[in-house]
Design a protein around this motif. Structure first.
Motif, PDB file in Angstrom:
ATOM      1  N   ALA A  77       0.766  -1.014  -0.112  1.00 48.88           N
ATOM      2  CA  ALA A  77      -0.110  -0.050   0.030  1.00 48.88           C
ATOM      3  C   ALA A  77       0.832   1.155  -0.002  1.00 48.88           C
ATOM      4  CB  ALA A  77      -1.125   0.109   1.360  1.00 48.88           C
TER       5      ALA A  77
ATOM      6  N   SER B 154      -1.187  -8.915  -1.528  1.00 43.19           N
ATOM      7  CA  SER B 154      -2.029  -8.027  -2.530  1.00 43.19           C
ATOM      8  C   SER B 154      -3.627  -8.412  -1.869  1.00 43.19           C
ATOM      9  CB  SER B 154      -1.787  -8.331  -3.672  1.00 43.19           C
ATOM     10  OG  SER B 154      -2.821  -7.579  -4.749  1.00 43.19           O
TER      11      SER B 154
ATOM     12  N   ALA C  84      -5.863  -7.502  -3.954  1.00 40.15           N
ATOM     13  CA  ALA C  84      -6.239  -7.541  -5.539  1.00 40.15           C
ATOM     14  C   ALA C  84      -6.105  -9.079  -6.138  1.00 40.15           C
ATOM     15  CB  ALA C  84      -5.871  -6.654  -6.385  1.00 40.15           C
TER      16      ALA C  84
ATOM     17  N   ARG D 163      -3.156  -7.974 -10.832  1.00 37.72           N
ATOM     18  CA  ARG D 163      -3.813  -6.767 -10.824  1.00 37.72           C
ATOM     19  C   ARG D 163      -2.753  -6.187 -10.140  1.00 37.72           C
ATOM     20  NH1 ARG D 163      -9.216  -5.265 -11.662  1.00 37.72           N
ATOM     21  NH2 ARG D 163     -10.016  -6.530 -13.284  1.00 37.72           N
ATOM     22  N   VAL D 164      -2.557  -4.720 -10.170  1.00 33.67           N
ATOM     23  CA  VAL D 164      -1.588  -3.952  -9.424  1.00 33.67           C
ATOM     24  C   VAL D 164      -2.521  -3.014  -8.596  1.00 33.67           C
ATOM     25  CG1 VAL D 164       0.398  -2.222  -9.427  1.00 33.67           C
ATOM     26  CG2 VAL D 164       0.289  -4.128 -10.975  1.00 33.67           C
ATOM     27  N   TYR D 165      -2.346  -2.866  -7.120  1.00 35.88           N
ATOM     28  CA  TYR D 165      -3.317  -1.929  -6.620  1.00 35.88           C
ATOM     29  C   TYR D 165      -2.418  -1.640  -5.252  1.00 35.88           C
ATOM     30  CZ  TYR D 165      -7.008   0.162  -3.423  1.00 35.88           C
ATOM     31  OH  TYR D 165      -7.541   0.927  -2.957  1.00 35.88           O
ATOM     32  N   PRO D 166      -2.337  -0.437  -5.117  1.00 38.79           N
ATOM     33  CA  PRO D 166      -2.452   0.889  -5.954  1.00 38.79           C
ATOM     34  C   PRO D 166      -1.703   0.847  -7.514  1.00 38.79           C
ATOM     35  CG  PRO D 166      -1.685   1.758  -3.830  1.00 38.79           C
ATOM     36  CD  PRO D 166      -1.433   0.216  -4.010  1.00 38.79           C
ATOM     37  N   THR D 167      -2.477   1.367  -8.506  1.00 39.61           N
ATOM     38  CA  THR D 167      -1.678   1.239  -9.847  1.00 39.61           C
ATOM     39  C   THR D 167      -0.459   2.092  -9.910  1.00 39.61           C
ATOM     40  OG1 THR D 167      -2.971   3.099 -10.460  1.00 39.61           O
ATOM     41  CG2 THR D 167      -4.024   0.939 -10.766  1.00 39.61           C
TER      42      THR D 167
ATOM     43  N   SER E 205      -1.685 -13.575  -3.213  1.00 35.45           N
ATOM     44  CA  SER E 205      -2.956 -12.931  -3.078  1.00 35.45           C
ATOM     45  C   SER E 205      -3.978 -14.282  -3.158  1.00 35.45           C
ATOM     46  CB  SER E 205      -3.393 -12.082  -4.389  1.00 35.45           C
ATOM     47  OG  SER E 205      -4.788 -11.974  -4.401  1.00 35.45           O
TER      48      SER E 205
ATOM     49  N   GLY F 210     -11.031  -7.580  -8.754  1.00 34.90           N
ATOM     50  CA  GLY F 210     -10.629  -6.248  -8.362  1.00 34.90           C
ATOM     51  C   GLY F 210     -10.547  -6.067  -6.708  1.00 34.90           C
ATOM     52  N   VAL F 211     -10.370  -4.847  -6.067  1.00 35.19           N
ATOM     53  CA  VAL F 211     -10.391  -4.741  -4.684  1.00 35.19           C
ATOM     54  C   VAL F 211     -11.636  -4.401  -4.365  1.00 35.19           C
ATOM     55  CG1 VAL F 211      -9.258  -3.489  -3.048  1.00 35.19           C
ATOM     56  CG2 VAL F 211      -7.846  -4.194  -5.142  1.00 35.19           C
TER      57      VAL F 211
ATOM     58  N   LEU G 235      -9.224  -5.715   1.668  1.00 40.73           N
ATOM     59  CA  LEU G 235      -8.166  -5.015   2.216  1.00 40.73           C
ATOM     60  C   LEU G 235      -7.860  -5.464   3.714  1.00 40.73           C
ATOM     61  CD1 LEU G 235      -9.006  -1.407   0.915  1.00 40.73           C
ATOM     62  CD2 LEU G 235      -7.144  -2.822   0.123  1.00 40.73           C
TER      63      LEU G 235
END
Length: 311
Positions: free
Chosen positions: A160, A182, A184, A188-192, A209, A216-217, A222
């Motif tokens: 994060a 992660s 997500a 996926r990348v979160y935060p992008t 993950s 998605g998130v 979280l």
């Protein structure tokens, strides 16, 4: 490359079905029952559960989605780590299993980008904290994470903003593996904004993950991620946290799992008051130097210079 035990395609697909079913509320109770005792009939359980429709009105079965998950993961350079593999036992996930309703269950399996090898053999410390980190907190996070890495400690965090990404970057700056948990889907990348960090972590360490490609998130994810960070860490270090910080949820998991928690006391600013709260309530031990972190880990047998933190 990751090291895995030989697993048949049939059994791997069975685990993928159960991992996907664990995300489906209607199927989740059956998944828990099927995986409590990981037995030879895991394939039979997957056959029964896989026939269920994933979502009302979708038309797709859980088994069909699981097959897509495996195909998409392979295209993304990811793979499914299951309890069949030797590395699983060393990750701490099984500590999450409990009949105590305060605990969430251990993940059925996890998706991985990268190599599980460094994660499973090294001493692991979770370094987490505020997203809106202050300059003081950023400096202390970089100092602690960097010096731990120099001593062969593996850093675990959540990717994060703020403390998490600073801790990851401190390891990457030294070319050392780190683990990113992660919230997500594994592709996926979160935060992008942290794309380069995710890619660099996957090169030398691991992104982990519970969620398959394309997922998605969502806010509950979280929080669910916090339990995996806590489970994977031999101890948790909080470098800065607000009084309403999500970091405090990670601390609750660490305490339930009997992982030591260390926190850096606040200064006169408000950003780290969550640390003072944890210390004052006896939920965390105050830490003023790297030596105290190492001593709590049992990594230092005799006195060393204190390496005071950059207050």
């Amino acid at each position: 490359m990751h090291t895995i035990a030989p697993v048949s395609d049939t059994r791997l697909r069975a685990w993928a079905v159960l991992a996907r079913a664990a995300l489906t509320p209607a199927a989740y109770p059956r998944v828990v029952l099927a995986t409590r005792a990981v037995a030879p009939d895991i394939e039979d359980a997957a056959d029964r559960i896989g026939a269920l429709v994933a979502e009302p009105g979708s038309g797709a079965s859980i088994a069909e989605l699981a097959a897509c998950d495996l195909d998409r993961a392979e295209r993304a350079g990811a793979w499914l780590l299951t309890p069949d593999e030797p590395a699983w036992a060393g990750l701490g996930f099984d500590d999450l299993d409990s009949r105590d309703s305060r605990y969430l269950d251990a993940p059925v399996a996890v998706w991985v980008r990268g190599s599980i090898d460094p994660v499973s053999v090294l001493t692991r410390v979770g370094v987490v904290g505020a997203r809106a980190v202050s300059p003081r907190g950023a400096a202390i996070t970089g100092q602690i994470a960097g010096e731990l890495v120099e001593r062969g400690v593996h850093i675990v965090s959540g990717g994060a903003y703020g403390v998490d990404v600073i801790a990851h970057r401190a390891a990457l700056a030294q070319g050392v593996a780190t683990t990113l948990v992660s919230a997500a889907g594994i592709d996926r990348v979160y935060p992008t904004a942290h794309l380069e960090v995710f890619d660099a972590v996957a090169e030398t360490g691991a992104i982990i993950s519970e969620y398959p490609p394309r997922d998605g998130v969502e806010p509950p994810r979280l929080l669910a991620r916090n339990r995996l960070v806590a489970a994977m860490s031999r101890q948790l270090v909080i470098t800065e946290a607000g009084v309403r910080s999500g970091t405090l949820a990670t601390v609750r998991w660490a305490r339930r799992l009997h992982r030591p928690v260390l926190a850096v006391p606040a200064d006169f600013g408000a950003a780290a008051r969550g640390c003072d709260l944890l210390i004052g309530e006896g939920h965390a031990r105050p830490v003023h130097s790297l030596t105290e972190v190492l001593t709590a880990l049992g990594e230092t047998a005799e006195p060393e210079p204190r390496h005071p933190l950059a207050y």
